[in-house]
Scaffold this motif. Structure first.
Motif, PDB file in Angstrom:
ATOM      1  N   HIS A 190      -4.663  11.411   1.272  1.00 30.59           N
ATOM      2  CA  HIS A 190      -5.158  11.316  -0.101  1.00 30.59           C
ATOM      3  C   HIS A 190      -5.462  12.715  -0.634  1.00 30.59           C
ATOM      4  O   HIS A 190      -6.108  13.512   0.043  1.00 30.59           O
ATOM      5  N   HIS A 191      -5.015  12.996  -1.852  1.00 28.15           N
ATOM      6  CA  HIS A 191      -5.138  14.327  -2.456  1.00 28.15           C
ATOM      7  C   HIS A 191      -6.492  14.469  -3.153  1.00 28.15           C
ATOM      8  O   HIS A 191      -6.806  13.742  -4.080  1.00 28.15           O
ATOM      9  N   ILE A 249       0.850  -1.184   0.000  1.00 26.28           N
ATOM     10  CA  ILE A 249       0.000   0.000   0.000  1.00 26.28           C
ATOM     11  C   ILE A 249       0.889   1.237   0.000  1.00 26.28           C
ATOM     12  O   ILE A 249       1.825   1.337   0.793  1.00 26.28           O
ATOM     13  N   SER A 250       0.590   2.175  -0.889  1.00 28.15           N
ATOM     14  CA  SER A 250       1.343   3.431  -0.937  1.00 28.15           C
ATOM     15  C   SER A 250       1.064   4.248   0.320  1.00 28.15           C
ATOM     16  O   SER A 250      -0.038   4.227   0.850  1.00 28.15           O
ATOM     17  N   ASP A 251       2.057   4.983   0.752  1.00 29.90           N
ATOM     18  CA  ASP A 251       1.889   5.906   1.868  1.00 29.90           C
ATOM     19  C   ASP A 251       1.528   7.255   1.271  1.00 29.90           C
ATOM     20  O   ASP A 251       2.391   7.963   0.735  1.00 29.90           O
ATOM     21  N   ALA A 252       0.253   7.632   1.327  1.00 28.25           N
ATOM     22  CA  ALA A 252      -0.222   8.867   0.705  1.00 28.25           C
ATOM     23  C   ALA A 252       0.354  10.114   1.364  1.00 28.25           C
ATOM     24  O   ALA A 252       0.251  11.203   0.799  1.00 28.25           O
ATOM     25  N   ASP A 253       0.948   9.973   2.545  1.00 33.12           N
ATOM     26  CA  ASP A 253       1.605  11.118   3.174  1.00 33.12           C
ATOM     27  C   ASP A 253       2.977  11.386   2.551  1.00 33.12           C
ATOM     28  O   ASP A 253       3.527  12.464   2.694  1.00 33.12           O
ATOM     29  N   LYS A 254       3.517  10.392   1.825  1.00 32.51           N
ATOM     30  CA  LYS A 254       4.853  10.524   1.245  1.00 32.51           C
ATOM     31  C   LYS A 254       4.855  10.592  -0.273  1.00 32.51           C
ATOM     32  O   LYS A 254       5.810  11.079  -0.867  1.00 32.51           O
ATOM     33  N   ALA A 255       3.834  10.072  -0.923  1.00 33.97           N
ATOM     34  CA  ALA A 255       3.798  10.045  -2.386  1.00 33.97           C
ATOM     35  C   ALA A 255       2.356  10.194  -2.864  1.00 33.97           C
ATOM     36  O   ALA A 255       1.425   9.780  -2.181  1.00 33.97           O
ATOM     37  N   THR A 256       2.180  10.784  -4.041  1.00 38.17           N
ATOM     38  CA  THR A 256       0.848  10.948  -4.612  1.00 38.17           C
ATOM     39  C   THR A 256       0.654   9.914  -5.705  1.00 38.17           C
ATOM     40  O   THR A 256       1.417   9.876  -6.665  1.00 38.17           O
ATOM     41  N   ARG A 306      -9.213  24.287  -5.893  1.00 37.90           N
ATOM     42  CA  ARG A 306      -8.412  24.230  -4.675  1.00 37.90           C
ATOM     43  C   ARG A 306      -8.359  22.791  -4.206  1.00 37.90           C
ATOM     44  O   ARG A 306      -9.254  22.000  -4.512  1.00 37.90           O
ATOM     45  N   GLY A 307      -7.314  22.461  -3.432  1.00 39.98           N
ATOM     46  CA  GLY A 307      -7.173  21.089  -2.991  1.00 39.98           C
ATOM     47  C   GLY A 307      -6.847  20.929  -1.520  1.00 39.98           C
ATOM     48  O   GLY A 307      -6.461  21.880  -0.840  1.00 39.98           O
ATOM     49  N   PHE A 308      -7.018  19.695  -1.062  1.00 35.64           N
ATOM     50  CA  PHE A 308      -6.668  19.336   0.312  1.00 35.64           C
ATOM     51  C   PHE A 308      -6.258  17.871   0.345  1.00 35.64           C
ATOM     52  O   PHE A 308      -6.619  17.094  -0.521  1.00 35.64           O
ATOM     53  N   ALA A 309      -5.479  17.526   1.366  1.00 33.43           N
ATOM     54  CA  ALA A 309      -5.154  16.130   1.645  1.00 33.43           C
ATOM     55  C   ALA A 309      -5.994  15.705   2.835  1.00 33.43           C
ATOM     56  O   ALA A 309      -6.014  16.395   3.867  1.00 33.43           O
ATOM     57  N   ASP A 310      -6.720  14.594   2.687  1.00 39.26           N
ATOM     58  CA  ASP A 310      -7.586  14.140   3.774  1.00 39.26           C
ATOM     59  C   ASP A 310      -6.750  13.602   4.937  1.00 39.26           C
ATOM     60  O   ASP A 310      -5.518  13.696   4.926  1.00 39.26           O
ATOM     61  N   LEU A 311      -7.397  13.037   5.922  1.00 33.14           N
ATOM     62  CA  LEU A 311      -6.713  12.603   7.134  1.00 33.14           C
ATOM     63  C   LEU A 311      -5.699  11.493   6.890  1.00 33.14           C
ATOM     64  O   LEU A 311      -4.800  11.280   7.706  1.00 33.14           O
ATOM     65  N   ASP A 312      -5.829  10.776   5.758  1.00 36.56           N
ATOM     66  CA  ASP A 312      -4.871   9.724   5.410  1.00 36.56           C
ATOM     67  C   ASP A 312      -3.900  10.165   4.322  1.00 36.56           C
ATOM     68  O   ASP A 312      -3.153   9.355   3.791  1.00 36.56           O
TER      69      ASP A 312
END
Length: 128
Positions: free
Chosen positions: A116-117, A60-67, A108-114
């Motif tokens: 994810h962009h 599983i990709s780490d969405a905090d480190k890579a998109t 506009r964008g945001f990253a959710d709590l996990d």
């Protein structure tokens, strides 16, 4: 045709609370997963990491480190874009991406709590 996007989450209850706070409803919750209803044709399935892992052979990709993907929600007007993103940020999301305001689109964008962009996008109709 329907689209179901699957995302791994660390804490399902926390994620459900986050998306409920943004005004989304859920459908078909089962052990370890919940489905965020975007519209009649689109749902985002939130799966705990162990459940998500049972569907894939890769790590599983780490969405905090890579998109890996950008999830874009089409909105009707810039006010809806701002309301969604401001609500997400107030609920613990972090800013993501670059604000776009060029006369053709407002985004506009945001990253959710996990991590994810997500982007909220309004295509601006030219004056006739």
């Amino acid at each position: 045709m329907q689209l179901f996007v699957n995302l791994p989450v660390k804490d399902l209850d926390r994620s459900k609370e986050f998306f409920t706070g943004l005004g989304f409803t859920f459908f078909g919750m089962a052990e370890g997963m919940a489905s965020v209803v975007i519209n009649q044709e689109t749902q985002v399935m939130l799966l705990t990491e162990p459940v998500f892992s049972s569907y894939v052979a890769k790590e599983i990709s780490d969405a905090d480190k890579a998109t890996e993907a950008i999830l874009v929600l089409g909105m009707e007007n810039p006010e809806q874009v701002d309301a969604l993103v401001d609500g997400a940020l107030a609920a613990g999301a972090t800013p993501a991406g670059v604000k776009q305001e060029d006369g053709v689109r407002y985004q506009r964008g945001f990253a959710d709590l996990d991590g994810h962009h997500w982007e909220a996008l309004c295509l601006v109709q030219p004056a006739s």
